[in-house]
Design a protein around this motif. Sequence first.
Motif, mmCIF file in Angstrom:
data_model
loop_
_atom_site.group_PDB
_atom_site.id
_atom_site.type_symbol
_atom_site.label_atom_id
_atom_site.label_comp_id
_atom_site.label_asym_id
_atom_site.label_seq_id
_atom_site.Cartn_x
_atom_site.Cartn_y
_atom_site.Cartn_z
ATOM 1 N N THR A 10 0.929 -1.163 -0.049
ATOM 2 C CA THR A 10 -0.031 0.100 0.001
ATOM 3 C C THR A 10 0.968 1.410 -0.123
ATOM 4 O OG1 THR A 10 -1.691 -1.161 1.142
ATOM 5 C CG2 THR A 10 -1.539 1.301 1.154
ATOM 6 N N SER A 11 2.117 1.330 0.662
ATOM 7 C CA SER A 11 2.758 2.395 0.768
ATOM 8 C C SER A 11 3.387 2.706 -0.712
ATOM 9 C CB SER A 11 4.114 2.425 1.776
ATOM 10 O OG SER A 11 3.623 2.332 2.910
ATOM 11 N N GLN A 12 3.719 1.555 -1.506
ATOM 12 C CA GLN A 12 4.226 1.853 -2.776
ATOM 13 C C GLN A 12 2.931 2.589 -3.517
ATOM 14 O OE1 GLN A 12 5.877 -1.655 -4.152
ATOM 15 N NE2 GLN A 12 7.350 -1.870 -2.685
ATOM 16 N N GLU B 198 -1.396 -9.949 -2.186
ATOM 17 C CA GLU B 198 -2.515 -9.994 -1.491
ATOM 18 C C GLU B 198 -2.866 -8.679 -0.867
ATOM 19 O OE1 GLU B 198 -2.361 -13.481 -3.283
ATOM 20 O OE2 GLU B 198 -0.986 -12.704 -2.063
ATOM 21 N N LEU B 199 -3.978 -7.999 -0.684
ATOM 22 C CA LEU B 199 -4.361 -7.001 0.075
ATOM 23 C C LEU B 199 -5.497 -7.139 0.859
ATOM 24 C CD1 LEU B 199 -3.951 -3.910 0.638
ATOM 25 C CD2 LEU B 199 -5.148 -3.295 -1.321
ATOM 26 N N VAL B 200 -5.215 -7.490 2.295
ATOM 27 C CA VAL B 200 -6.187 -7.747 3.288
ATOM 28 C C VAL B 200 -6.143 -6.779 4.237
ATOM 29 C CG1 VAL B 200 -6.304 -10.332 2.466
ATOM 30 C CG2 VAL B 200 -4.619 -9.397 4.363
ATOM 31 N N ASP B 201 -5.453 -5.781 4.296
ATOM 32 C CA ASP B 201 -5.408 -4.847 5.373
ATOM 33 C C ASP B 201 -6.637 -3.964 5.286
ATOM 34 O OD1 ASP B 201 -3.742 -3.207 7.552
ATOM 35 O OD2 ASP B 201 -4.077 -2.030 6.075
ATOM 36 N N ARG B 202 -7.240 -3.991 6.346
ATOM 37 C CA ARG B 202 -8.439 -3.183 6.419
ATOM 38 C C ARG B 202 -8.422 -1.699 6.130
ATOM 39 N NH1 ARG B 202 -13.452 -4.607 8.890
ATOM 40 N NH2 ARG B 202 -15.108 -2.889 9.267
ATOM 41 N N ASN B 203 -7.169 -1.034 6.781
ATOM 42 C CA ASN B 203 -6.999 0.460 6.531
ATOM 43 C C ASN B 203 -6.625 0.683 5.132
ATOM 44 O OD1 ASN B 203 -7.551 1.035 9.233
ATOM 45 N ND2 ASN B 203 -5.473 0.399 9.878
ATOM 46 N N ALA C 108 -9.708 0.252 2.970
ATOM 47 C CA ALA C 108 -10.342 1.636 2.928
ATOM 48 C C ALA C 108 -9.647 2.752 2.286
ATOM 49 C CB ALA C 108 -10.579 2.070 4.523
ATOM 50 N N TRP C 109 -8.640 3.019 2.439
ATOM 51 C CA TRP C 109 -7.854 3.831 1.452
ATOM 52 C C TRP C 109 -8.120 3.708 -0.171
ATOM 53 C CZ3 TRP C 109 -3.850 3.651 -2.129
ATOM 54 C CH2 TRP C 109 -3.537 4.985 -2.497
ATOM 55 N N LEU C 110 -7.936 2.440 -0.661
ATOM 56 C CA LEU C 110 -7.949 2.009 -1.815
ATOM 57 C C LEU C 110 -9.429 2.329 -2.329
ATOM 58 C CD1 LEU C 110 -7.018 0.747 -4.449
ATOM 59 C CD2 LEU C 110 -7.839 -1.547 -3.504
ATOM 60 N N GLY D 48 -8.786 -14.656 2.790
ATOM 61 C CA GLY D 48 -8.375 -13.406 2.117
ATOM 62 C C GLY D 48 -9.817 -12.650 1.365
ATOM 63 N N VAL D 49 -10.445 -13.592 0.568
ATOM 64 C CA VAL D 49 -11.528 -12.845 0.244
ATOM 65 C C VAL D 49 -12.764 -12.306 1.011
ATOM 66 C CG1 VAL D 49 -13.747 -13.466 -1.282
ATOM 67 C CG2 VAL D 49 -11.509 -14.533 -2.024
ATOM 68 N N HIS D 50 -13.021 -13.184 2.263
ATOM 69 C CA HIS D 50 -13.751 -12.559 3.211
ATOM 70 C C HIS D 50 -13.177 -11.348 3.805
ATOM 71 C CE1 HIS D 50 -16.534 -12.374 6.799
ATOM 72 N NE2 HIS D 50 -15.307 -12.550 7.588
ATOM 73 N N LEU D 51 -12.195 -11.167 4.102
ATOM 74 C CA LEU D 51 -11.617 -9.988 4.643
ATOM 75 C C LEU D 51 -11.765 -8.914 3.820
ATOM 76 C CD1 LEU D 51 -8.245 -11.398 6.430
ATOM 77 C CD2 LEU D 51 -10.427 -10.550 7.575
ATOM 78 N N MET D 52 -11.399 -8.964 2.467
ATOM 79 C CA MET D 52 -11.477 -7.978 1.439
ATOM 80 C C MET D 52 -12.878 -7.684 1.369
ATOM 81 S SD MET D 52 -8.966 -8.739 -1.670
ATOM 82 C CE MET D 52 -9.443 -7.124 -2.569
#
Length: 436
Positions: free
Chosen positions: A109-111, A128-133, A136-138, A159-163
Amino acid sequence: MSAPGINTAAVRALYDERIDWRFKGMPADAFGSTAGEFLATRPTVFGSGFVGPLLTLDNAALEHNLRTMAAWCAERGVQLAPHGKTTMAPQLFAKQLAHGSWGITAANTSQLRVYRAFGVQRVVFANELVDRNGLAWLAGELDRDPEFQFCCYVDSLRGVHLMAEALAAHGASRPVDVLVELGAPGARTGARTTAEAREIADAVLANPVLRLVGVAGYEGEVAHDVTDESLSAVDDYLRRVRALVAELADAGHFSGLDEVIVTAGGSAYFDQVAEAISGPWPAGLPVVPVLRSGGYLLHDDGFYRVRSPFSRPHRLAGEEPPFQPAMRVWAQVVSRPEPGLALLTMGRRDVSFDQGLPEPQVHRGADGAVRELPEGSCRVRALADQHAFLELTGAEPQVGDWVGFGLSHPCTVFDKWSLIPVVDGDEVVDLIRTFF
């Protein structure tokens, strides 16, 4: 050359940044000047007050590599989304996009935030992108900019569930495009079997905040050299990737899509990847084959010199010339404490050492002339934090002399430099800003 897919005004604004003590190697006389003002003075590496160690980039090599890769991809019918983690330099992203790159690849995400600060419009998030914050930014970025195109990987039901949970909580107005990633046993991320990947794809289709747009993989974790056995293992893995695409297509998972993204390809086996993902696909399946190779731009004098397809025989060989190494670090001899040993102002804080030590190539003596070092006349024996141990067997650089080194693995060179001179001979023709 213009660069579609990036905010060129934001890139140009980098030349308005003032040079100061934050940027190692820069001349003190440049402090207070903008990058553009300093370049207008036509500075030189050895005549304008630069201090060592100093990383430089060869302008001709950069341009050669850009043209060579762009032409090769166009001839093979593959798109290129070079991995931006190699340089984290928006000016170089702009050059790659201007030479036809389809997008830019990110890993975290930082990149991605750096890319978006400079208006990069199409991003492959090769992770994979599973970070909630982060999600939300994305979602906010996708809501804010209808032209922003993004896709990331999924490799698990969790991962699908968290996204889905994070995006639903944000109230995202656009679904996030995802690629099912297929991995390999003992490798990095990615579903280990086709059956697992199919189950993950089914889960994506059941979530309205996600959209399945293709399949991803990374062959660089399957092999680590260029032996026949390793090349065969890469082919076997890529056949599995193709088979997964076909299976998901047969099951109707890509119905209604204008594009089905199939992506793989580091910088060592991209010839095999191009052959695998650009080959004939079933009629009506609108595959967009995307390479993610990033190391080609800088190439090197070590890791990629051995592994790059253009540096060795490869099955799609044509008339393309090899890539040219674009990186050189200059370091000064500060001590000759014993026979056969010189200590130079270059260490682990300045150069890569994870895929081979720096290679001494040229010597600049007291007369100012730059001469090639005889092969085998010296070698870097070890690196400390701020020193290089140069073992001498023929060359005799003296205290105060300079040695120019070729480097291996650009990814772990660039992260040590925030402002890098681009040179044409001794003249500095550009300054590249990085954001790590």
